[in-house]
Motif scaffolding. Structure first.
Motif, PDB file in Angstrom:
ATOM      1  N   ARG A  68      29.098  46.064  48.096  1.00  0.00           N
ATOM      2  CA  ARG A  68      30.312  45.988  47.279  1.00  0.00           C
ATOM      3  C   ARG A  68      31.478  46.554  48.089  1.00  0.00           C
ATOM      4  N   GLY A  69      32.544  45.769  48.177  1.00  0.00           N
ATOM      5  CA  GLY A  69      33.743  46.218  48.872  1.00  0.00           C
ATOM      6  C   GLY A  69      34.945  46.189  47.953  1.00  0.00           C
ATOM      7  N   ARG A  70      35.884  47.098  48.231  1.00  0.00           N
ATOM      8  CA  ARG A  70      37.155  47.149  47.491  1.00  0.00           C
ATOM      9  C   ARG A  70      38.271  46.961  48.499  1.00  0.00           C
ATOM     10  N   ARG A  74      35.080  29.659  42.693  1.00  0.00           N
ATOM     11  CA  ARG A  74      34.746  28.249  42.473  1.00  0.00           C
ATOM     12  C   ARG A  74      34.271  27.587  43.763  1.00  0.00           C
ATOM     13  N   ASP A  75      34.904  27.916  44.887  1.00  0.00           N
ATOM     14  CA  ASP A  75      34.676  27.206  46.139  1.00  0.00           C
ATOM     15  C   ASP A  75      33.605  27.824  47.034  1.00  0.00           C
ATOM     16  N   ARG A  76      33.174  29.033  46.733  1.00  0.00           N
ATOM     17  CA  ARG A  76      32.220  29.721  47.607  1.00  0.00           C
ATOM     18  C   ARG A  76      31.077  30.309  46.798  1.00  0.00           C
ATOM     19  N   PHE A  77      29.932  30.428  47.442  1.00  0.00           N
ATOM     20  CA  PHE A  77      28.770  31.020  46.789  1.00  0.00           C
ATOM     21  C   PHE A  77      28.871  32.535  46.720  1.00  0.00           C
ATOM     22  N   TRP A  78      29.419  33.132  47.736  1.00  0.00           N
ATOM     23  CA  TRP A  78      29.514  34.585  47.785  1.00  0.00           C
ATOM     24  C   TRP A  78      30.664  35.002  48.655  1.00  0.00           C
ATOM     25  N   PRO A  79      31.114  36.217  48.561  1.00  0.00           N
ATOM     26  CA  PRO A  79      30.733  37.191  47.548  1.00  0.00           C
ATOM     27  C   PRO A  79      31.426  36.882  46.228  1.00  0.00           C
ATOM     28  N   LYS A  80      30.843  37.388  45.155  1.00  0.00           N
ATOM     29  CA  LYS A  80      31.504  37.319  43.852  1.00  0.00           C
ATOM     30  C   LYS A  80      32.758  38.171  43.965  1.00  0.00           C
ATOM     31  N   ALA A  81      33.863  37.673  43.459  1.00  0.00           N
ATOM     32  CA  ALA A  81      35.126  38.422  43.508  1.00  0.00           C
ATOM     33  C   ALA A  81      35.600  38.696  42.090  1.00  0.00           C
ATOM     34  N   ASN A 113      38.812  49.169  54.490  1.00  0.00           N
ATOM     35  CA  ASN A 113      38.391  48.850  53.121  1.00  0.00           C
ATOM     36  C   ASN A 113      37.135  49.641  52.778  1.00  0.00           C
ATOM     37  N   PRO A 114      37.112  50.327  51.635  1.00  0.00           N
ATOM     38  CA  PRO A 114      35.901  51.054  51.268  1.00  0.00           C
ATOM     39  C   PRO A 114      34.797  50.105  50.817  1.00  0.00           C
ATOM     40  N   PHE A 115      33.573  50.421  51.237  1.00  0.00           N
ATOM     41  CA  PHE A 115      32.391  49.646  50.880  1.00  0.00           C
ATOM     42  C   PHE A 115      31.301  50.587  50.396  1.00  0.00           C
ATOM     43  N   TRP A 116      30.460  50.057  49.516  1.00  0.00           N
ATOM     44  CA  TRP A 116      29.280  50.755  49.053  1.00  0.00           C
ATOM     45  C   TRP A 116      28.101  49.819  49.231  1.00  0.00           C
ATOM     46  N   ILE A 117      27.012  50.356  49.738  1.00  0.00           N
ATOM     47  CA  ILE A 117      25.783  49.588  49.847  1.00  0.00           C
ATOM     48  C   ILE A 117      24.832  50.222  48.838  1.00  0.00           C
ATOM     49  N   ILE A 118      24.500  49.439  47.834  1.00  0.00           N
ATOM     50  CA  ILE A 118      23.858  49.940  46.627  1.00  0.00           C
ATOM     51  C   ILE A 118      22.450  49.362  46.502  1.00  0.00           C
ATOM     52  N   VAL A 119      21.524  50.217  46.117  1.00  0.00           N
ATOM     53  CA  VAL A 119      20.174  49.783  45.776  1.00  0.00           C
ATOM     54  C   VAL A 119      20.026  50.015  44.279  1.00  0.00           C
ATOM     55  N   SER A 120      19.671  48.969  43.543  1.00  0.00           N
ATOM     56  CA  SER A 120      19.557  49.093  42.089  1.00  0.00           C
ATOM     57  C   SER A 120      18.394  48.253  41.590  1.00  0.00           C
ATOM     58  N   GLY A 155      34.774  42.657  45.993  1.00  0.00           N
ATOM     59  CA  GLY A 155      33.845  41.606  46.366  1.00  0.00           C
ATOM     60  C   GLY A 155      32.440  42.179  46.324  1.00  0.00           C
ATOM     61  N   GLU A 156      31.492  41.420  45.774  1.00  0.00           N
ATOM     62  CA  GLU A 156      30.103  41.863  45.679  1.00  0.00           C
ATOM     63  C   GLU A 156      29.159  40.764  46.151  1.00  0.00           C
ATOM     64  N   TRP A 157      28.261  41.156  47.008  1.00  0.00           N
ATOM     65  CA  TRP A 157      27.208  40.262  47.489  1.00  0.00           C
ATOM     66  C   TRP A 157      25.882  40.933  47.154  1.00  0.00           C
ATOM     67  N   SER A 158      25.002  40.246  46.417  1.00  0.00           N
ATOM     68  CA  SER A 158      23.748  40.841  45.962  1.00  0.00           C
ATOM     69  C   SER A 158      22.576  39.909  46.226  1.00  0.00           C
ATOM     70  N   THR A 159      21.400  40.532  46.425  1.00  0.00           N
ATOM     71  CA  THR A 159      20.174  39.754  46.549  1.00  0.00           C
ATOM     72  C   THR A 159      19.002  40.573  46.032  1.00  0.00           C
ATOM     73  N   ASP A 160      18.046  39.876  45.447  1.00  0.00           N
ATOM     74  CA  ASP A 160      16.836  40.497  44.919  1.00  0.00           C
ATOM     75  C   ASP A 160      15.787  40.514  46.027  1.00  0.00           C
ATOM     76  N   LEU A 161      15.307  41.705  46.347  1.00  0.00           N
ATOM     77  CA  LEU A 161      14.317  41.855  47.409  1.00  0.00           C
ATOM     78  C   LEU A 161      13.010  42.433  46.861  1.00  0.00           C
ATOM     79  N   ALA A 162      12.626  41.968  45.683  1.00  0.00           N
ATOM     80  CA  ALA A 162      11.424  42.479  45.029  1.00  0.00           C
ATOM     81  C   ALA A 162      10.182  42.305  45.890  1.00  0.00           C
ATOM     82  N   HIS A 163      10.187  41.322  46.766  1.00  0.00           N
ATOM     83  CA  HIS A 163       9.022  41.071  47.622  1.00  0.00           C
ATOM     84  C   HIS A 163       9.141  41.773  48.964  1.00  0.00           C
TER      85      HIS A 163
END
Length: 161
Positions: free
Chosen positions: A71-73, A95-102, A54-61, A115-123
């Motif tokens: 993000r995986g496809r 509905r049943d899970r917190f992550w990843p967003k599908a 499965n292709p995945f991308w690890i993104i910084v935004s 599927g996307e799993w994201s977190t804010d790492l501003a600190h």
């Protein structure tokens, strides 16, 4: 969006152990290299790799490049006429899970599952936290793909690429 300042309470000791530092693509690449994961940087500057085919991308935004997203496809696509079934499974997952967003997108006359799993790492983030976040994004997205594969009838045509 700028990160909110963290404030220690009066009398609270200084933190001990590793101190979070800013998120960078180089730190993510170093983690992947250290784990022996083959990856490339794509045209958008995202790290791209494949897990279980499965292709995945690890993104910084983000404005400050503070958001980490895995993000995986799903390697398999579904026919467009399976939209209702696929959306039913995806909505149940969300509905049943917190992550990843599908979510589902139509691509080339077929349905692609992401599927996307994201977190804010501003600190900032320690190396151990970064490793855990990346692995969590990968593992939970692969669980999503396995769940969909086990729930839906087999697709009529496997995805060639």
């Amino acid at each position: 969006m700028k990160g909110l300042p963290l404030r220690r309470r009066a009398g609270e000791p200084e933190p001990s152990g590793p101190v979070p530092i800013p998120l960078t693509r180089a730190r993510i690449a170093a983690f992947l290299d250290g784990e022996g994961y083959k990856h490339v940087m794509d045209d958008d500057g995202d790290l791209a790799a494949s897990w279980n085919g499965n292709p995945f991308w690890i993104i910084v935004s983000g404005e400050l490049e503070e958001v980490l997203q895995v993000r995986g496809r799903w390697a398999t696509t579904a026919p467009v006429d399976a939209r209702t079934s696929l959306l039913h499974v995806v909505n149940g997952w969300n509905r049943d899970r917190f992550w990843p967003k599908a979510y589902v997108r139509e691509e080339g006359g077929r349905l692609a599952l992401y599927g996307e799993w994201s977190t804010d790492l501003a600190h900032g983030v320690t190396d151990d936290q970064l490793a855990r976040f990346v692995l969590t994004g990968l593992a939970t997205t692969l669980q999503l793909f396995d769940h969909v594969a086990a729930t839906l009838p087999p697709p009529d045509v496997p995805d060639a690429g």
